[in-house]
Scaffold this motif. Structure first.
Motif, PDB file in Angstrom:
ATOM      1  N   UNK A 262       0.856  -1.247   0.029  1.00  0.00           N
ATOM      2  CA  UNK A 262      -0.079   0.088  -0.014  1.00  0.00           C
ATOM      3  C   UNK A 262       0.975   1.027   0.000  1.00  0.00           C
ATOM      4  N   UNK A 263       0.479   2.186  -0.684  1.00  0.00           N
ATOM      5  CA  UNK A 263       1.223   3.474  -0.715  1.00  0.00           C
ATOM      6  C   UNK A 263       0.475   4.951  -0.996  1.00  0.00           C
ATOM      7  N   UNK A 264       1.314   5.694  -0.252  1.00  0.00           N
ATOM      8  CA  UNK A 264       0.470   7.187  -0.306  1.00  0.00           C
ATOM      9  C   UNK A 264       1.393   7.921  -1.055  1.00  0.00           C
ATOM     10  N   UNK A 265       0.936   9.002  -1.766  1.00  0.00           N
ATOM     11  CA  UNK A 265       1.720   9.993  -2.162  1.00  0.00           C
ATOM     12  C   UNK A 265       1.019  11.213  -2.466  1.00  0.00           C
ATOM     13  N   UNK A 266       1.636  12.339  -2.294  1.00  0.00           N
ATOM     14  CA  UNK A 266       1.193  13.832  -1.781  1.00  0.00           C
ATOM     15  C   UNK A 266       1.881  14.480  -3.144  1.00  0.00           C
ATOM     16  N   UNK A 267       0.833  15.025  -3.864  1.00  0.00           N
ATOM     17  CA  UNK A 267       1.386  15.342  -5.256  1.00  0.00           C
ATOM     18  C   UNK A 267       0.935  17.008  -5.362  1.00  0.00           C
ATOM     19  N   UNK A 268       2.048  17.897  -4.966  1.00  0.00           N
ATOM     20  CA  UNK A 268       2.095  19.209  -4.884  1.00  0.00           C
ATOM     21  C   UNK A 268       1.944  19.923  -6.330  1.00  0.00           C
ATOM     22  N   UNK A 269       1.042  20.920  -6.552  1.00  0.00           N
ATOM     23  CA  UNK A 269       0.989  21.409  -7.686  1.00  0.00           C
ATOM     24  C   UNK A 269       0.506  22.998  -7.739  1.00  0.00           C
ATOM     25  N   UNK A 270       0.738  23.971  -8.721  1.00  0.00           N
ATOM     26  CA  UNK A 270       0.242  25.104  -8.600  1.00  0.00           C
ATOM     27  C   UNK A 270      -1.091  24.969  -9.670  1.00  0.00           C
ATOM     28  N   UNK A 271      -2.218  24.957  -9.259  1.00  0.00           N
ATOM     29  CA  UNK A 271      -3.346  24.817  -9.984  1.00  0.00           C
ATOM     30  C   UNK A 271      -3.507  26.058 -10.623  1.00  0.00           C
ATOM     31  N   UNK A 272      -4.180  26.163 -11.697  1.00  0.00           N
ATOM     32  CA  UNK A 272      -4.545  27.073 -12.555  1.00  0.00           C
ATOM     33  C   UNK A 272      -5.812  27.548 -11.942  1.00  0.00           C
ATOM     34  N   UNK A 273      -6.349  28.413 -11.055  1.00  0.00           N
ATOM     35  CA  UNK A 273      -7.626  28.637 -10.706  1.00  0.00           C
ATOM     36  C   UNK A 273      -8.072  29.725 -10.905  1.00  0.00           C
ATOM     37  N   UNK A 274      -7.771  30.746 -12.013  1.00  0.00           N
ATOM     38  CA  UNK A 274      -8.627  31.755 -12.407  1.00  0.00           C
ATOM     39  C   UNK A 274      -9.992  31.673 -12.288  1.00  0.00           C
ATOM     40  N   UNK A 275     -10.487  30.525 -12.691  1.00  0.00           N
ATOM     41  CA  UNK A 275     -12.053  30.617 -12.917  1.00  0.00           C
ATOM     42  C   UNK A 275     -12.211  29.464 -11.689  1.00  0.00           C
ATOM     43  N   UNK A 276     -11.373  29.203 -10.630  1.00  0.00           N
ATOM     44  CA  UNK A 276     -11.612  27.916  -9.685  1.00  0.00           C
ATOM     45  C   UNK A 276     -11.651  27.993  -8.469  1.00  0.00           C
ATOM     46  N   UNK A 277     -11.585  29.368  -8.020  1.00  0.00           N
ATOM     47  CA  UNK A 277     -11.757  29.662  -6.423  1.00  0.00           C
ATOM     48  C   UNK A 277     -13.190  30.158  -5.926  1.00  0.00           C
ATOM     49  N   UNK A 278     -13.384  29.961  -4.660  1.00  0.00           N
ATOM     50  CA  UNK A 278     -14.699  30.445  -4.306  1.00  0.00           C
ATOM     51  C   UNK A 278     -14.825  32.043  -4.426  1.00  0.00           C
ATOM     52  N   UNK A 279     -13.646  32.876  -4.264  1.00  0.00           N
ATOM     53  CA  UNK A 279     -13.853  34.180  -4.522  1.00  0.00           C
ATOM     54  C   UNK A 279     -14.186  34.432  -5.914  1.00  0.00           C
ATOM     55  N   UNK A 280     -13.716  33.789  -6.898  1.00  0.00           N
ATOM     56  CA  UNK A 280     -14.193  33.971  -8.218  1.00  0.00           C
ATOM     57  C   UNK A 280     -15.594  33.826  -8.591  1.00  0.00           C
ATOM     58  N   UNK A 281     -15.972  32.449  -7.991  1.00  0.00           N
ATOM     59  CA  UNK A 281     -17.464  32.382  -8.587  1.00  0.00           C
ATOM     60  C   UNK A 281     -18.534  33.247  -7.662  1.00  0.00           C
ATOM     61  N   UNK A 282     -17.984  33.621  -6.475  1.00  0.00           N
ATOM     62  CA  UNK A 282     -18.774  34.669  -5.937  1.00  0.00           C
ATOM     63  C   UNK A 282     -19.016  36.011  -6.548  1.00  0.00           C
ATOM     64  N   UNK A 283     -17.815  36.274  -6.948  1.00  0.00           N
ATOM     65  CA  UNK A 283     -17.688  37.805  -7.590  1.00  0.00           C
ATOM     66  C   UNK A 283     -18.796  37.529  -9.077  1.00  0.00           C
ATOM     67  N   UNK A 322     -24.386  26.621 -11.723  1.00  0.00           N
ATOM     68  CA  UNK A 322     -25.064  25.225 -11.678  1.00  0.00           C
ATOM     69  C   UNK A 322     -24.138  24.120 -11.833  1.00  0.00           C
ATOM     70  N   UNK A 323     -23.445  24.115 -13.184  1.00  0.00           N
ATOM     71  CA  UNK A 323     -22.897  22.853 -13.677  1.00  0.00           C
ATOM     72  C   UNK A 323     -21.266  22.826 -13.286  1.00  0.00           C
ATOM     73  N   UNK A 324     -20.758  24.147 -12.969  1.00  0.00           N
ATOM     74  CA  UNK A 324     -19.220  23.996 -12.671  1.00  0.00           C
ATOM     75  C   UNK A 324     -19.362  23.982 -10.928  1.00  0.00           C
ATOM     76  N   UNK A 325     -20.134  24.434 -10.294  1.00  0.00           N
ATOM     77  CA  UNK A 325     -20.000  24.149  -8.923  1.00  0.00           C
ATOM     78  C   UNK A 325     -20.983  23.446  -8.244  1.00  0.00           C
ATOM     79  N   UNK A 326     -22.337  24.028  -8.231  1.00  0.00           N
ATOM     80  CA  UNK A 326     -23.372  23.209  -7.469  1.00  0.00           C
ATOM     81  C   UNK A 326     -23.650  21.550  -7.733  1.00  0.00           C
ATOM     82  N   UNK A 327     -23.701  21.275  -9.052  1.00  0.00           N
ATOM     83  CA  UNK A 327     -23.717  19.853  -9.243  1.00  0.00           C
ATOM     84  C   UNK A 327     -22.505  19.185  -9.032  1.00  0.00           C
TER      85      UNK A 327
END
Ligand SMILES: O=C(O)CCC(=O)C(=O)O
Ligand SMILES: [Fe+2]
Length: 454
Positions: A262-283, A322-327
Motif C-alpha cells: 500500500x502506498x500514499x503520495x502527496x502531489x504538490x502543484x500550482x493549480x490554474x484557478x483563475x476560474x476555480x476559486x470560491x472568490x471568483x465564483x462569488x464575484x 449550476x454546472x461547475x459548482x453546485x452539481x
C-alpha cells in the motif's frame, strides 16, 4: 501502429539509463528520503495514516474518453482555502490547509493531519543548487539524482496537493501498462491537467510495509506521441520525492506502476484557478445579481437592464454556477463534509444566488408578469376560468338550440335532429378552440411554449 510489439524502456539497472535520463528526461529530478529531516517523515507518516483512518480517501468518478470510471487510487485534495482543482471533468474541493501564518483560522485539518500541509514548504523551497549544502546538513552520502543540474526559477507557490492512496492487494483489476510492458498501473499514462504553465509537480511518496519482499512502487515516464524514445522507470523508496520540472509535464506523460505494498503520495502543484476559486465564483454571482432589483416595499423583482448582452451574460453565469459548482459539489464535493465543513455555508450561499438567477431568467421571459408563486397562481386561475367559460358556452348553446326547437311547434322530425346535431357540433368546436387558445396563452406565459411553437 505497434500491434503486439513493445517499446523498450530502461530502469536504473539498465545500461544507458543515466544517459537516457539526461538526454530525454532532464526535467525529472529525484530527491532521496535522506534529504528531508527524519522527524518530518515521521510526522507526515502519522498524518497520512490519520487521514486514512478517518476515511478521507475516496475514489473519484472521472470521465476518460467519454466513459465514466472510478479512479483506482483513492484521493483527497488539500490546499489553499477556497481553491478547487479540476481534472477529467471532475472538480475537487480543497480541504483547506492553514493559510499563511493565521493559525487561528478553521483549517479543516486536525492537528494530527497538519504535517501534510507542512510538506509543501519543504518541497517548494527545494533548489537543485542547494543540493550539496542540504546533503551536508542532513546526512552524508545522501545521493540525489538530478542528472541535469538546471536551475529552478524560485520556490514554487504550491496551492494544492492531491493526496493518493492505494493498496494493490485490495484492487483486483489493475490495468497492465500497454505500450512498454512495465507492469500493473495504479495511475495510467497522463499529463497533469489544470496547472499554471510550467508549474512544477513535486511528489512525496510513502510506502507502507517497505521491508516486505516484493516489488516496490515505480513511476513511469514517456515522451508524449513518441514510440521511438525508450521509456523510463524510476523506483521510489518510502520517503523519496520526485519533481517534474520545466515543461516536462507538457512534453511527457507519466504513470504510476503499482508495487506490492500500500502506498500514499502527496502531489504538490500550482493549480490554474483563475476560474476555480470560491472568490471568483462569488464575484461572478454578484455581477449577475447586480441586474436584479427588488422593491423594498412590495418585494417585487425586476430586471434593471434588458440588453441582450446583459441577459446572455447572466445566463452564462447561471449555467456556470449550476454546472461547475453546485452539481460538482453535490455530486462529489459534499462527500467530504463529514471531515470538513468549510464548503457547506458558501455552497448554500451559491445555491441561493442560483435561485435568484432562476428568477431573473423567468423575469426575462415574462417581463410583465409577477415572477414568483403568485405568478403560477394567476396562471392556474386563468386555466380554471377558461374551463368554466367553455362549460358555460356549451350549456348556453345547448339551451339556445333546445329553446329554438321548442319554439318551432310541431317541427318536422328530420329537420329537428339535423339542426340539433349541427348546433351541438358547432358549439363544441367553438368551446374547444376557445379553451385551446386560452391554454396556449397560459403555457406561453409560463415559458413552456415559445412563440415559434404557437
Ligand atoms: O503517485 C504518484 O507518484 C503520482 C500520481 C499522479 O501522477 C497524480 O496524482 O497525478
Ligand atoms: Fe500525475
Amino acid at each position: 501502429e505497434l500491434g503486439d510489439q513493445r517499446i523498450p524502456y530502461l530502469g536504473p539497472s539498465d545500461h544507458g539509463f543515466q544517459q537516457l535520463w539526461e538526454t530525454s528526461y532532464s526535467g525529472l529530478a529525484l530527491r532521496r528520503s535522506c534529504s528531508l529531516p527524519e522527524e518530518l517523515h515521521g510526522r507526515v507518516e502519522a498524518a497520512l495514516l490519520t487521514l486514512r483512518r478517518r476515511g478521507c480517501f475516496l475514489r473519484d468518478l472521472v470521465k476518460v474518453r467519454d466513459r465514466d470510471v472510478f479512479t483506482a487510487v483513492s484521493r483527497v485534495l488539500l490546499g489553499q482555502p477556497g481553491t478547487t482543482y479540476r481534472y477529467l471533468d471532475t472538480r475537487l474541493f480543497t480541504i483547506p490547509w492553514p493559510a499563511g501564518s493565521t493559525e487561528t483560522e478553521t483549517t479543516g485539518l486536525g492537528p494530527q493531519e497538519k504535517p501534510v500541509a507542512e510538506l509543501k514548504h519543504s518541497l517548494s523551497g527545494y533548489h537543485i543548487e542547494d543540493e550539496e549544502d542540504e546533503d551536508q546538513q542532513i546526512g552524508q552520502g545522501c545521493s540525489n539524482l538530478n542528472p541535469a543540474k538546471t536551475s529552478c526559477p524560485g520556490p514554487a507557490q504550491f496551492n494544492v496537493t492531491l493526496l493518493n492512496y492505494m493498496d494493490p492487494a485490495a484492487m483486483s483489476q489493475l490495468k497492465e501498462e500497454p505500450y512498454y510492458g512495465m507492469g500493473k498501473m495504479a495511475v495510467g499514462w497522463h499529463h497533469d491537467e489544470n496547472l499554471v504553465s510550467l508549474s512544477p509537480v513535486a511528489v512525496y511518496s510513502y510506502s507502507c510495509h517497505e521491508d516486505d519482499k516484493g516489488e516496490g512502487v515505480r513511476i513511469g515516464l514517456k515522451v508524449a506521441w513518441d514510440i521511438h524514445t525508450p521509456g523510463l522507470t524510476l523506483p521510489l523508496q518510502s520517503g523519496d520525492s520526485y519533481y517534474l520540472r520545466d515543461d516536462l509535464n507538457r512534453t511527457h506523460q507519466h504513470c504510476v506502476l503499482a508495487g506490492d505494498s500500500a502506498r500514499f503520495s502527496s502531489t504538490h502543484r500550482v493549480a490554474e484557478c483563475s476560474t476555480g476559486t470560491l472568490d471568483y465564483i462569488q464575484s461572478r454571482c454578484r455581477e449577475a445579481l447586480s441586474n436584479l432589483s427588488t422593491d423594498p416595499e412590495t418585494g417585487t423583482h425586476s430586471l434593471l437592464s434588458l440588453l441582450p448582452a446583459t441577459l446572455q451574460g447572466y445566463e452564462e453565469i447561471h449555467n456556470e454556477v449550476e454546472f461547475e459548482w453546485l452539481r460538482q459539489y453535490w455530486f462529489q464535493g459534499q462527500r467530504y463534509t463529514r471531515f470538513c465543513s468549510w464548503w457547506a455555508r458558501p455552497m448554500e450561499q451559491l445555491e441561493n444566488d442560483w435561485r435568484e438567477m432562476e428568477l431573473m431568467v423567468r423575469l426575462h421571459r415574462d417581463p410583465l408578469g409577477p415572477s414568483n408563486n403568485t405568478y403560477y397562481e394567476s396562471v392556474y386561475r386563468k386555466v380554471c376560468v377558461s374551463a368554466v367559460v367553455s362549460v358555460c358556452v356549451v350549456t348556453l348553446q345547448s339551451w339556445a338550440v333546445g329553446g329554438t326547437l321548442v319554439s318551432l311547434k310541431q317541427p318536422r322530425p328530420e329537420l329537428c335532429s339535423l339542426s340539433l346535431s349541427l348546433s351541438l357540433s358547432l358549439s363544441l368546436s367553438l368551446s374547444l378552440s376557445l379553451s385551446l387558445s386560452l391554454c396556449t396563452l397560459c403555457l406561453r406565459q409560463c415559458g413552456v411554449l415559445s412563440s415559434n411553437h404557437i
